[in-house]
Scaffold this active site. Structure first.
Site, short mmCIF file in Angstrom:
data_model
loop_
_atom_site.label_atom_id
_atom_site.label_comp_id
_atom_site.label_asym_id
_atom_site.label_seq_id
_atom_site.Cartn_x
_atom_site.Cartn_y
_atom_site.Cartn_z
N ASP A 71 0.86 -1.18 0.00
CA ASP A 71 0.00 0.00 0.00
C ASP A 71 0.90 1.23 0.00
O ASP A 71 2.11 1.12 0.12
CB ASP A 71 -0.93 0.00 1.23
CG ASP A 71 -0.17 -0.28 2.51
OD1 ASP A 71 0.98 0.16 2.63
OD2 ASP A 71 -0.73 -0.95 3.40
N ASP A 73 1.70 5.03 1.67
CA ASP A 73 1.46 5.93 2.80
C ASP A 73 2.00 7.30 2.44
O ASP A 73 3.03 7.41 1.77
CB ASP A 73 2.19 5.40 4.05
CG ASP A 73 1.76 3.99 4.39
OD1 ASP A 73 0.57 3.78 4.68
OD2 ASP A 73 2.61 3.07 4.32
N ASP A 154 9.92 3.90 12.80
CA ASP A 154 10.50 2.77 13.52
C ASP A 154 11.90 2.37 13.04
O ASP A 154 12.85 2.39 13.82
CB ASP A 154 9.54 1.56 13.52
CG ASP A 154 8.94 1.23 12.16
OD1 ASP A 154 9.34 1.85 11.16
OD2 ASP A 154 8.07 0.33 12.11
P1 ATP Z 1 3.82 -2.68 4.96
O1 ATP Z 1 2.73 -1.68 4.64
O2 ATP Z 1 4.53 -3.22 3.79
O3 ATP Z 1 3.37 -3.71 5.91
P2 ATP Z 1 5.04 -0.41 6.17
O4 ATP Z 1 6.46 -0.14 6.60
O5 ATP Z 1 4.50 0.50 5.11
O6 ATP Z 1 4.97 -1.91 5.77
P3 ATP Z 1 2.84 0.51 7.76
O7 ATP Z 1 2.22 -0.14 8.93
O8 ATP Z 1 2.04 0.70 6.51
O9 ATP Z 1 4.15 -0.34 7.45
O10 ATP Z 1 3.41 1.90 8.25
C1 ATP Z 1 3.88 2.91 7.38
C2 ATP Z 1 5.09 3.59 7.96
O11 ATP Z 1 4.73 4.22 9.20
C3 ATP Z 1 6.24 2.67 8.31
O12 ATP Z 1 7.07 2.41 7.21
C4 ATP Z 1 6.95 3.44 9.38
O13 ATP Z 1 7.72 4.49 8.82
C5 ATP Z 1 5.79 4.10 10.13
N1 ATP Z 1 5.32 3.28 11.26
C6 ATP Z 1 4.32 2.37 11.25
N2 ATP Z 1 4.14 1.82 12.45
C7 ATP Z 1 5.03 2.39 13.27
C8 ATP Z 1 5.33 2.26 14.64
N3 ATP Z 1 4.67 1.40 15.43
N4 ATP Z 1 6.32 3.04 15.15
C9 ATP Z 1 6.98 3.92 14.38
N5 ATP Z 1 6.76 4.08 13.07
C10 ATP Z 1 5.80 3.34 12.51
MG MG Z 2 2.47 0.56 4.41
#
Ligand code: ATP
Ligand code: MG
Length: 450
Positions: A71, A73, A154
């Site tokens: 997805d 963001d 994170d």
């Molecule tokens: P995917 O969507 O592929 O599972 P993602 O890294 O995009 O992985 P998301 O949950 O969509 O994960 O979160 C988007 C972004 O927000 C992350 O890449 C990170 O930068 C930030 N993020 C998400 N959750 C946290 C958290 N618990 N603590 C700190 N930053 C976070």
């Molecule tokens: Mg994501």
């Protein structure tokens, strides 16, 4: 691919005085067309209104690695209310971490406002900033600059921002270097970041599994000691995280990471106590392998099946208590199943539609055995027959002896009606020993008054 990243790292990368590495177009593998139309529209909509916005996080990371993003963001300096005003189908969600979901058809773009650090005296508004005694962030809604936002993310590889118009990457935490070295590195002091949000430990397991990365030493070190903090996280959030771990096509690796990081017992305490047993261990690993294979073949998977497998060891142990007391196998299975689920939902809130299906899969394991008379045909017409049959094969793959039951059912599905009847007729007569006698029906009362 890594060569391309190395190229990115080797030259053309500029560093502003205390700012990000800036990676201009042509020095990285991303092109604006890689970004979904919806995400680009959100960025340009925000910019037209005078805000700054970038795509960020997993989508940038995955595109850099040549993977398809799950997805997109977006991060911006507009507040959630300001974002909501700009887009017709926008909705503010979350309390702990307020964000905006902007819908474009079936696609949802998550828009987050740049977050800042929480000062020790954050003011009176408890909806903006609130921390527990242990350091967990109960509200994380203090807004700030992009630099601060990057340091609140994170992992270094999740703190890269991409601008679709200038086609440039802004790398704030040396994520590119870590991508090249296949290292997962938490930003800041690891123990503090896990205390702020213990789910980051599960995210570490997930990204290490999905990307085949290793945790750097500092990221790894405090996990065992912080693992129990997951007990403070809501069971609904843990259920969501468990699915992301187990249903994204790398469940085998995720399970290994969870065990290695001592996190498996936090999610599945009943099962964790039993996985020294080879059969149970095989069953779980095989369930993960099957799930990954199905996902990679684009076949449907249901959380009910994987949860049924993960809790089967606990159910078998619990069932013994009932059968030892003399209860019938089916009754013992039903009781044990309910108890195991009751315990598990304290950790991961499995929605009822899945617990119902789990119970059906389990109960059918007993019924698949009883094939005499009309039983086989009845089981076969059950809506969960296919899942139950797959579960039986899983038990056999894990080493359970079933006297060829799986093979019998495989054949049953392949032959026509007459042959099915012949198969049933050829079965040895079933012992009636296990069957409880039905009580004779009471005679209906006669109403003498009428
Ligand atoms: P995917 O969507 O592929 O599972 P993602 O890294 O995009 O992985 P998301 O949950 O969509 O994960 O979160 C988007 C972004 O927000 C992350 O890449 C990170 O930068 C930030 N993020 C998400 N959750 C946290 C958290 N618990 N603590 C700190 N930053 C976070
Ligand atoms: Mg994501």
């Amino acid at each position: 691919m890594l060569k391309r990243i190395a190229k990115t790292l080797g030259f053309k990368k500029k560093r502003t005085p205390a700012g990000p590495h800036i990676v201009p177009p042509g020095s990285h593998p991303i092109v604006p067309e890689d970004i979904s139309r919806a995400a680009s529209d959100v960025v340009s909509g925000l910019e037209k209104a005078g805000y700054t916005a970038y795509v960020v996080g997993g989508c940038v990371r995955d595109l850099m690695l040549g993977l398809k993003p799950k997805d997109f963001d977006v991060a911006t300096n507009a507040t959630p209310e300001e974002v909501k005003r700009l887009f017709r189908r926008a909705q503010i969600i979350g309390r702990r971490f307020r964000i905006v979901h902007v819908r474009f058809g079936r696609e949802v773009i998550e828009v987050t406002t740049f977050r800042a650090h929480h000062t020790s005296n954050p003011g009176k508004d408890k909806n903006l900033s609130r921390q527990s005694k242990e350091g967990m962030l109960l509200r994380d809604n203090v807004f700030g600059s992009i630099d601060e936002d990057a340091s609140r993310r994170d992992f270094s590889i999740n703190a890269m921002y991409y601008h679709p118009t200038d086609n440039t990457i802004y790398d704030y935490a040396d994520g590119l270097k870590d991508l090249e070295q296949k290292t997962l590195r938490i930003i800041g002091d690891a123990a503090t970041r896990y205390r702020e949000d213990p789910v980051r430990m599960l995210r570490a397991a997930r990204f290490a599994a999905k990307l085949g990365f290793e945790l750097d030493d500092n990221t790894f070190a405090p996990i065992t000691e912080c693992a129990a903090l997951l007990g403070d996280i809501s069971s609904a959030r843990l259920f969501d995280e468990s699915l992301k771990l187990l249903m994204s096509g790398s469940a085998v690796a995720a399970y290994e990471q969870l065990c290695h990081l001592t996190l498996f017992a936090e999610l599945f305490p009943q099962t964790a106590r039993l996985i020294d047993n080879d059969f149970y261990q095989n069953l779980i690993c095989q369930a993960m392998r099957n799930t990954d294979a199905r996902i990679n073949n684009r076949q449907r998977v249901t959380p009910a099946f994987i949860y049924a497998a993960l809790l089967w060891p606990a159910l078998i142990e619990q069932r013994k208590e009932y059968t030892d007391k003399g209860d019938s196998p089916l009754y013992a299975l039903q009781q044990a199943g309910s108890e195991v689920i009751q315990q598990q939902i304290k950790r991961t809130a499995i929605p009822r539609r899945f617990t119902t299906m789990m119970k059906e899969i389990w109960e059918l394991q007993a019924r698949l055995n009883r094939r005499n008379g009309q039983n086989a045909a009845r089981v076969f017409s059950h809506p969960r027959f296919r899942a139950a049959y797959d579960f039986l094969l899983l038990r056999e793959q894990a080493g359970e002896q079933t006297q060829g039951l799986g093979e019998w059912w495989t054949l049953y599905q392949e032959v026509d009606e007459n042959e099915r009847e012949a198969m049933v007729a050829a079965l040895p007569k079933q012992k009636s020993g296990n069957r409880k006698r039905r009580r004779p029906r009471r005679k209906p009362k006669v109403d003498h008054a009428s």
